[in-house]
Design a protein around this motif. Structure first.
Motif, PDB file in Angstrom:
ATOM      1  N   THR A   1      27.942  86.994  65.668  1.00 12.88           N
ATOM      2  CA  THR A   1      26.623  87.589  65.441  1.00 12.88           C
ATOM      3  C   THR A   1      25.797  87.604  66.725  1.00 12.88           C
ATOM      4  O   THR A   1      25.017  88.527  66.939  1.00 12.88           O
ATOM      5  N   ARG A   2      25.990  86.598  67.579  1.00 13.21           N
ATOM      6  CA  ARG A   2      25.294  86.641  68.875  1.00 13.21           C
ATOM      7  C   ARG A   2      25.813  87.791  69.726  1.00 13.21           C
ATOM      8  O   ARG A   2      25.053  88.442  70.432  1.00 13.21           O
ATOM      9  N   ARG A   3      27.122  88.025  69.634  1.00 15.64           N
ATOM     10  CA  ARG A   3      27.713  89.147  70.384  1.00 15.64           C
ATOM     11  C   ARG A   3      27.141  90.474  69.884  1.00 15.64           C
ATOM     12  O   ARG A   3      26.804  91.362  70.674  1.00 15.64           O
TER      13      ARG A   3
ATOM     14  N   ARG B   1      23.449  91.068  70.934  1.00 12.85           N
ATOM     15  CA  ARG B   1      23.174  91.384  72.343  1.00 12.85           C
ATOM     16  C   ARG B   1      23.082  92.878  72.585  1.00 12.85           C
ATOM     17  O   ARG B   1      22.549  93.322  73.599  1.00 12.85           O
TER      18      ARG B   1
ATOM     19  N   GLU C   1      29.980  79.041  71.759  1.00 13.29           N
ATOM     20  CA  GLU C   1      29.949  80.458  72.125  1.00 13.29           C
ATOM     21  C   GLU C   1      31.344  80.903  72.518  1.00 13.29           C
ATOM     22  O   GLU C   1      31.977  80.333  73.400  1.00 13.29           O
TER      23      GLU C   1
ATOM     24  N   HIS D   1      24.453  91.585  59.885  1.00 12.75           N
ATOM     25  CA  HIS D   1      23.896  91.560  61.246  1.00 12.75           C
ATOM     26  C   HIS D   1      24.114  92.898  61.946  1.00 12.75           C
ATOM     27  O   HIS D   1      23.245  93.359  62.702  1.00 12.75           O
TER      28      HIS D   1
END
Length: 614
Positions: free
Chosen positions: A37-39, A42, A122, A228
Motif C-alpha cells: 500500500t505504501r508502494r 507513492r 518496507e 488503496h
C-alpha cells in the motif's frame, strides 16, 4: 503449510515460505500489505498508481494481474451518461504464457523474498525478478457492463471473490471475453475497485498451477490492495482535473498574442512548473497607451493553486484597467495593492510595471518586490537595473517609488519572474547574475554591432535552466527598443479657439511636405479638422496635436475634457454628428483613450504603397 520450497504457503506473501506458525504467516501478510500500500500510495498520477499495484503484487502475491478501469473515469460527482465501459488499463505477468490454465514459471529460483523486507518492513521491490510486460495476457480490451448481469452484481458487492465461485465463473467471461480460458481452482481473485463514490474498475489476480492456490485470508489482502488503489486513482483523477483546469485557467488569462506598438518589438515565453507543482500565478502583459507608449507588466502571485491562477487573472485585469487610465506606474502599483487587500489578507504578489515612451526614448519603472529587470545594451553589455525594490502587492500601507531611465534604441529589456532565476539549487541573486552573464554571452556570439534576434534570445535564456530549476512557473517578457526618431515627430499646441482647426490643417500640411507625403494631405486635413473641431468644442485648456511617421501616419489630438466621443449616425436634418463617421470611413484605425487629465483621440492613415488593413 504446504508448498514445494520455492513458493511458500498459500498466501504467496514474503516470508510465507518459512511457514513456522500461523502467527508468522499473519505477520508476513501484514508486512506485505503495508509495503504494497505504501508502494501504491507513492504514485501521483493514474499510471503511477496502477503500475504501483502491478509491481507490488507480481510476483509476490500473484503471477499475473489484469487491471480494468472505467472509460472514461468519472471525476467527483459526475454521473455516467452512457453505458459503463471497462477498458483494460494494464497487464503484468511473471513471464510469457500460452494459456491462462497453465501460467508457468516460478517466482525465481534462489530469490529470498523474506529477505526483500528490511528492518522497517518496507519491501525492496527493485530486488525482485519483475518483468512487468504489457498487453500480452490474452484478455478482452473493452467490456461493457450489462445492467443486472453477473459482472455488475460482483462489482456492486465490492468484496473480492475467488475465481472458482459461482459469481466469478459467470462474471469473468463477461470481463475477459467468452473465449477466455478460466483458471482452475482458487487461482484467480476478482477484486472490484471502488472509489469514494462508485466502482471505478476491477483487478484480476492470477496464480500458476505450480503455486499454492489463494486462501481465504488472501481475499482480505486483495481487498486492501483494491481499496488503496481505487482511492489513489480517485485522488489522481481529481488532482489531474484540478491541475488541468487551473493550467487552462492560467493560460487563458495570459495574452493570446502580444500587440505591435510603435517603436518597440516584443516577445514572450511562459513555462509551467514541474508536474508536481505546475499551477502558478505568473503573468505578463503589454498594454498600448496613448502617445504611442506601451506598458510592460510582469507579476507573480504567491502560491501554486487554482486560487493563485484566479487571483492572477483578477490582478491582470485590474492592471489593464488602470493602464487605460494612464496612471503613473507607482500609482498603478498602489491601486493593485489595494485590490489585493480586498481579495483577502493573505493575497500577495510581486509585480513590476514599466512604461516605455518611444518618442523620448525613456522608460519609467515601478517595482513591488519583484526581481529587477536586466537591460542588454547594443554593444553587448548587460546590466541589472537599479530600481527601488518596494514591498509585494498585498502588504498594504507601502509607498511605491518609480525611477525614470534611458531606453536607447537597440537595447533589450528583459522582465521575468523569479522562477527563471531562483530554485532549490541557487538563490535569486546568483540566478540574476547568471542571467546577466547569459545575455552578455549571447550578445557576444551574435555580434556587437546589432542586437541578437528577439525570439532566439528568449529561447537562449530559457536554455540556462537546469534539471532542478523548474520548481516554479516562469513568465518572460522581452522588449527591443527601437524608438521614434525626432525627425519623425511633429508636435503643436492649439488654443481652444474657432481658428484652431484651420491652424491644425496648415501645420499638418507642412509636416506632410517635409516628409514627402503630400498625397495624404486631403485625407489628413479632413480628419484633423474634424477631430480638432470636436476637441475645441469642449476644451478649456490648449489642445495638443501630434503627428508620428512610422510604418503608418498616426495623428493624436488631446484635450482636457474626459468625455469620450461616440460614433453615431446623424439624421438628415442634423447639422453635425458626422465627424467620427468620416474618421471611421477614411482612417485605417482610430480610437479614444481617457486620461487622468482628459483624453486623446487618435487615428492612423496607411502610408503610400503600404497594404491597406482595418
Amino acid at each position: 503449510m504446504g508448498g514445494d520450497g520455492r513458493h511458500g504457503g498459500g498466501t504467496g506473501v514474503p516470508g510465507g515460505q518459512t511457514g513456522d506458525t500461523a502467527t508468522r504467516r499473519e505477520g508476513d501478510r501484514l508486512r506485505f500489505v503495508g509495503a504494497a500500500t505504501r508502494r501504491i500510495a507513492r504514485g501521483i498520477d493514474l499510471d503511477e498508481i496502477v503500475l504501483g499495484l502491478c509491481r507490488a503484487t507480481v510476483p509476490t502475491f500473484s503471477d499475473a494481474i489484469l487491471v480494468y478501469l472505467r472509460d472514461p473515469l468519472p471525476v467527483g460527482d459526475e454521473r455516467p451518461v452512457g453505458p459503463v465501459v471497462l477498458r483494460l488499463r494494464r497487464t503484468d505477468r511473471l513471464r510469457p504464457i500460452d494459456d491462462l490454465t497453465d501460467i508457468g514459471g516460478t517466482i525465481g529460483a534462489g530469490t529470498d523474498l523474506a529477505g526483500a523486507a528490511g528492518a522497517t518492513g518496507e519491501l525492496d521491490f527493485s530486488q525482485l525478478p519483475l518483468l512487468g510486460l504489457q498487453g500480452d495476457l490474452p484478455a478482452a480490451e473493452l467490456c461493457e457492463i450489462r445492467p443486472g448481469g453477473a459482472l455488475a452484481e460482483v462489482l456492486r458487492g465490492v468484496r473480492p471473490v475467488f475465481g472458482s465461485s459461482a459469481a466469478a465463473k459467470a462474471a469473468l467471461p463477461e470481463l475477459l471475453g467468452v473465449d477466455h480460458p478460466l483458471p482452475r481452482g482458487n487461482r484467480a481473485v476478482l477484486a472490484p475497485l471502488r472509489g469514494r463514490r462508485r466502482v471505478i474498475g476491477a483487478a484480476v489476480f492470477l496464480r500458476s498451477p505450480e503455486r499454492p492456490a489463494f486462501e481465504q485470508n488472501d481475499l482480505l489482502v486483495a481487498a486492501q490492495l483494491a481499496t488503496h488503489t481505487a482511492l489513489g486513482i480517485d485522488k489522481a483523477v481529481l488532482y489531474g482535473r484540478e491541475a488541468y483546469i487551473a493550467d487552462e485557467l492560467q493560460r487563458t488569462m495570459l495574452p493570446d498574442s502580444l500587440p505591435q506598438p510603435t517603436g518597440v518589438r516584443l516577445a514572450s515565453r511562459y513555462l509551467p512548473a514541474a508536474e508536481t507543482a505546475r499551477v502558478g500565478g505568473d503573468w505578463y502583459d503589454a498594454i498600448p497607451l496613448p502617445g504611442s507608449r506601451v506598458a510592460l507588466v510582469v507579476g507573480d502571485v504567491m502560491g501554486h493553486s487554482m486560487t493563485s491562477a484566479a487571483i492572477m487573472g483578477q490582478l491582470r485585469t485590474t492592471a489593464q484597467t488602470l493602464a487605460q487610465l494612464d496612471l503613473p506606474p507607482a500609482e498603478v502599483l498602489h491601486h493593485l495593492d489595494e485590490q489585493a487587500q480586498r481579495l483577502g489578507s493573505d493575497r500577495m504578489a510581486t509585480c513590476l510595471y514599466a512604461v516605455y515612451d518611444p518618442v523620448s526614448h525613456r522608460i519609467t519603472i515601478a517595482n513591488a518586490g519583484h526581481p529587477p529587470p536586466v537591460l542588454l545594451h547594443l554593444g553587448g553589455r548587460a546590466e541589472v537595473l537599479r530600481v527601488p525594490p518596494g514591498a509585494p502587492i498585498g502588504v498594504g500601507g507601502v509607498d511605491f517609488e518609480a525611477v525614470e531611465l534611458d531606453a536607447p534604441a537597440g537595447a533589450t529589456l528583459l522582465l521575468y519572474t523569479d522562477g527563471l532565476v531562483e530554485s532549490r539549487l541557487r538563490d535569486v541573486w546568483t540566478g540574476i547574475e547568471q542571467l546577466r552573464e547569459r545575455l552578455a554571452t549571447t550578445a557576444q556570439l551574435t555580434g556587437l554591432d546589432h542586437p541578437p534576434p528577439l525570439e532566439a534570445l528568449c529561447d537562449d535564456v530559457l536554455d540556462m535552466l537546469g534539471p532542478g530549476d523548474r520548481d516554479d512557473d516562469i513568465a518572460l517578457l522581452a522588449a527591443r527598443f527601437e524608438g521614434i526618431a525626432p525627425s519623425d515627430v511633429a508636435y503643436w499646441f492649439l488654443d481652444p479657439e474657432e481658428t484652431a482647426p484651420g491652424r491644425a490643417r496648415r501645420f499638418a500640411r507642412r509636416a506632410l511636405t517635409r516628409w514627402g507625403l503630400e498625397e495624404l494631405s486631403d485625407s489628413l486635413e479632413l480628419l484633423v479638422s474634424e477631430v480638432v473641431t470636436n476637441a475645441v468644442r469642449y476644451a478649456e485648456r490648449p489642445v495638443t496635436l501630434r503627428l508620428l511617421r512610422t510604418d503608418v501616419l498616426r495623428c493624436e489630438v488631446g484635450d482636457d475634457s474626459p468625455q469620450l466621443p461616440r460614433q453615431r449616425r446623424a439624421r438628415d436634418t442634423d447639422e453635425g454628428g458626422r465627424g467620427l463617421f468620416l474618421v471611421n470611413r477614411v482612417a485605417r484605425r482610430w480610437g479614444a483613450t481617457r486620461l487622468s487629465s482628459g483624453k486623446v483621440v487618435w487615428f492612423e492613415l496607411a502610408l503610400p504603397g503600404a497594404p491597406e488593413r482595418r
